[in-house]
Design a protein around this motif. Sequence first.
Motif, mmCIF file in Angstrom:
data_model
loop_
_atom_site.group_PDB
_atom_site.id
_atom_site.type_symbol
_atom_site.label_atom_id
_atom_site.label_comp_id
_atom_site.label_asym_id
_atom_site.label_seq_id
_atom_site.Cartn_x
_atom_site.Cartn_y
_atom_site.Cartn_z
ATOM 1 N N ILE A 28 -21.804 4.184 5.860
ATOM 2 C CA ILE A 28 -22.610 4.218 4.642
ATOM 3 C C ILE A 28 -23.625 3.075 4.622
ATOM 4 O O ILE A 28 -23.541 2.134 5.410
ATOM 5 N N GLU A 29 -24.566 3.175 3.701
ATOM 6 C CA GLU A 29 -25.580 2.143 3.496
ATOM 7 C C GLU A 29 -25.202 1.333 2.265
ATOM 8 O O GLU A 29 -25.120 1.868 1.163
ATOM 9 N N PHE A 30 -24.952 0.026 2.440
ATOM 10 C CA PHE A 30 -24.535 -0.805 1.313
ATOM 11 C C PHE A 30 -25.721 -1.092 0.397
ATOM 12 O O PHE A 30 -26.844 -1.294 0.842
ATOM 13 N N ASP A 31 -25.432 -1.149 -0.918
ATOM 14 C CA ASP A 31 -26.457 -1.510 -1.893
ATOM 15 C C ASP A 31 -26.660 -3.021 -1.960
ATOM 16 O O ASP A 31 -27.768 -3.497 -2.205
ATOM 17 N N ALA A 32 -25.578 -3.778 -1.754
ATOM 18 C CA ALA A 32 -25.653 -5.240 -1.841
ATOM 19 C C ALA A 32 -24.425 -5.837 -1.169
ATOM 20 O O ALA A 32 -23.369 -5.198 -1.105
ATOM 21 N N ILE A 33 -24.565 -7.074 -0.693
ATOM 22 C CA ILE A 33 -23.449 -7.825 -0.111
ATOM 23 C C ILE A 33 -23.604 -9.280 -0.540
ATOM 24 O O ILE A 33 -24.703 -9.832 -0.507
ATOM 25 N N THR A 34 -22.503 -9.907 -0.937
ATOM 26 C CA THR A 34 -22.528 -11.342 -1.258
ATOM 27 C C THR A 34 -21.124 -11.906 -1.165
ATOM 28 O O THR A 34 -20.149 -11.184 -1.398
ATOM 29 N N PRO A 35 -20.980 -13.189 -0.840
ATOM 30 C CA PRO A 35 -19.667 -13.825 -0.982
ATOM 31 C C PRO A 35 -19.415 -14.155 -2.445
ATOM 32 O O PRO A 35 -20.352 -14.366 -3.224
ATOM 33 N N ASP A 36 -18.142 -14.203 -2.844
ATOM 34 C CA ASP A 36 -17.817 -14.661 -4.186
ATOM 35 C C ASP A 36 -17.609 -16.173 -4.175
ATOM 36 O O ASP A 36 -17.909 -16.845 -3.183
ATOM 37 N N GLU A 37 -17.082 -16.736 -5.263
ATOM 38 C CA GLU A 37 -16.946 -18.191 -5.377
ATOM 39 C C GLU A 37 -15.963 -18.762 -4.352
ATOM 40 O O GLU A 37 -16.039 -19.927 -3.977
ATOM 41 N N GLN A 38 -15.012 -17.935 -3.897
ATOM 42 C CA GLN A 38 -14.029 -18.388 -2.925
ATOM 43 C C GLN A 38 -14.432 -18.070 -1.494
ATOM 44 O O GLN A 38 -13.710 -18.389 -0.554
ATOM 45 N N GLY A 39 -15.578 -17.412 -1.305
ATOM 46 C CA GLY A 39 -16.049 -17.115 0.032
ATOM 47 C C GLY A 39 -15.696 -15.731 0.534
ATOM 48 O O GLY A 39 -16.062 -15.370 1.655
ATOM 49 N N LYS A 40 -14.997 -14.942 -0.251
ATOM 50 C CA LYS A 40 -14.672 -13.584 0.173
ATOM 51 C C LYS A 40 -15.906 -12.708 0.052
ATOM 52 O O LYS A 40 -16.601 -12.727 -0.955
ATOM 53 N N GLN A 41 -16.184 -11.938 1.104
ATOM 54 C CA GLN A 41 -17.376 -11.099 1.100
ATOM 55 C C GLN A 41 -17.175 -9.860 0.230
ATOM 56 O O GLN A 41 -16.153 -9.180 0.322
ATOM 57 N N LEU A 42 -18.165 -9.588 -0.609
ATOM 58 C CA LEU A 42 -18.136 -8.432 -1.495
ATOM 59 C C LEU A 42 -19.186 -7.425 -1.037
ATOM 60 O O LEU A 42 -20.357 -7.777 -0.873
ATOM 61 N N PHE A 43 -18.786 -6.176 -0.848
ATOM 62 C CA PHE A 43 -19.682 -5.103 -0.402
ATOM 63 C C PHE A 43 -19.792 -4.076 -1.529
ATOM 64 O O PHE A 43 -18.768 -3.555 -2.003
ATOM 65 N N PHE A 44 -21.018 -3.769 -1.969
ATOM 66 C CA PHE A 44 -21.255 -2.876 -3.102
ATOM 67 C C PHE A 44 -21.876 -1.560 -2.634
ATOM 68 O O PHE A 44 -22.778 -1.551 -1.787
ATOM 69 N N LYS A 45 -21.407 -0.449 -3.241
ATOM 70 C CA LYS A 45 -21.998 0.849 -2.961
ATOM 71 C C LYS A 45 -21.709 1.817 -4.117
ATOM 72 O O LYS A 45 -20.544 2.108 -4.416
ATOM 73 N N ASP A 46 -22.765 2.283 -4.791
ATOM 74 C CA ASP A 46 -22.652 3.346 -5.797
ATOM 75 C C ASP A 46 -21.549 3.093 -6.820
ATOM 76 O O ASP A 46 -20.741 3.970 -7.127
ATOM 77 N N GLY A 47 -21.510 1.896 -7.387
ATOM 78 C CA GLY A 47 -20.522 1.591 -8.409
ATOM 79 C C GLY A 47 -19.151 1.247 -7.868
ATOM 80 O O GLY A 47 -18.205 1.046 -8.637
ATOM 81 N N PHE A 48 -19.032 1.132 -6.536
ATOM 82 C CA PHE A 48 -17.775 0.738 -5.910
ATOM 83 C C PHE A 48 -17.934 -0.612 -5.223
ATOM 84 O O PHE A 48 -19.046 -1.060 -4.928
ATOM 85 N N LEU A 49 -16.797 -1.228 -4.934
ATOM 86 C CA LEU A 49 -16.779 -2.582 -4.398
ATOM 87 C C LEU A 49 -15.628 -2.717 -3.413
ATOM 88 O O LEU A 49 -14.501 -2.302 -3.691
ATOM 89 N N TRP A 50 -15.928 -3.313 -2.245
ATOM 90 C CA TRP A 50 -14.891 -3.718 -1.297
ATOM 91 C C TRP A 50 -14.840 -5.238 -1.288
ATOM 92 O O TRP A 50 -15.874 -5.901 -1.248
ATOM 93 N N LYS A 51 -13.646 -5.789 -1.260
ATOM 94 C CA LYS A 51 -13.472 -7.231 -1.185
ATOM 95 C C LYS A 51 -12.931 -7.586 0.192
ATOM 96 O O LYS A 51 -11.792 -7.278 0.524
ATOM 97 N N GLY A 52 -13.772 -8.223 0.997
ATOM 98 C CA GLY A 52 -13.365 -8.594 2.342
ATOM 99 C C GLY A 52 -13.728 -7.546 3.367
ATOM 100 O O GLY A 52 -14.344 -6.521 3.065
#
Length: 415
Positions: A28-52
């Motif tokens: 899939i094509e991610f809408d956005a990616i960023t680390p959170d405050e603890q450094g875990k990477q967050l991957f966003f797609k169509d109202g969904f989120l993966w942590k790590g």
Amino acid sequence: MLDSIRALVYICLTWPSSATIPDRCDGIEFDAITPDEQGKQLFFKDGFLWKGFRGPAQRVAESFSGIGHVDAAFRMHREDRTEDHDHVYLFQDEMVFRYFNQTLQDGFPKKVEQEFPGVPCHLDAAVECPKGECSADSVLFFKGSEVHHYDVATQTVKKKEWPEVPPCTSVLRWMEHYYCFQGNNFTRFHPVTGLVVGAYPKDARAYFMTCPNFGHGSGDHKLPLCSEVKLDAITSDDAGKTYFFTGPSYMRLDTSRDGKHAFPVTRMWPEVAGGVDAVFSYQDKMYFIKGDQVFIYLSGAHYSLIEGYPKTLQEELGVQGPVDAAFACPGDHTAHIIQGDQMKDVDLSATPRTVTKATTLRHAKVDSALCGPDGLKLFVGSSYYEYTATSELGAGQVERMPSPITPSMMACRRD
């Protein structure tokens, strides 16, 4: 209250059904990616989120209230302002939302132009760029073919176009490198020049997530047993970055927020191929010893080989090879070169450099050594010995008991 009701109605209307939960291993094509405050990477797609890098998706609203889809995201780097530092910014259309510990901050959401003057709305991607990697603490905003370089302190924007970087749907800063994602592929680029070095694009599923049958993400990959670990070299630079080297790979040990991951040595130091014999740091420089040659790199976000190198061991350090290990202690001008059971001290402040002292060690063989504010460690196989000073290393000194390398020190698993 009315705003909260509107946000709830929006989420309900745009809430994806359970049947449409995406699988990121489908490419899939991610809408956005960023680390959170603890450094875990967050991957966003169509109202969904993966942590790590592994695990199933969850709905964004379960972690970040008040927002549905996410167009772009980044974590702020601004150590001089604790009220901003490590906050996560999520962008949706014309609005920006700011969170800390997944709590929406007072006064948000705001119009993008209110929080970031001169930055356009309806962004494609965003990424932090700390001072040292950029000239000042900055944020790179991406829209179409344009990159808006935003200086956090001065709130000024410089618009650029990078022809080598494809239009990014999301951008990730990870382990001090920058990755532009387009579809399920990514391209690594320089955050100041936009230059792309290497063969790109590459498939994200082989690097940034755990997907069966995809390279680094293969479910068949296992960390080595800690009892099998053998370090060829280990060093800490003046910025506090600690690296260990084994075979053709290296790993950062001070990146708990980003995880411990192995990379080819040539990824950071392209002129050094096939592994190293020893590495030590001295005055913002890293010395790589390989065979009878010495490579010296200027330390920084991106290491650069000093012109005129490599040089021979004899020419640079006044010793003949081979070398088993080497280290220099912070604030000291001595390089300690270990060969078998002999340690030779070289005065790095002298010209030419020659051996000033030789010591017979109580260890017949040392694989690597690290000297820091908390003392000295000699690594032998999968164990290490701790000392408080180099004067304790002589054959006549009190014997120390070895300690085993553990998973908390580096990426390995218990027996």
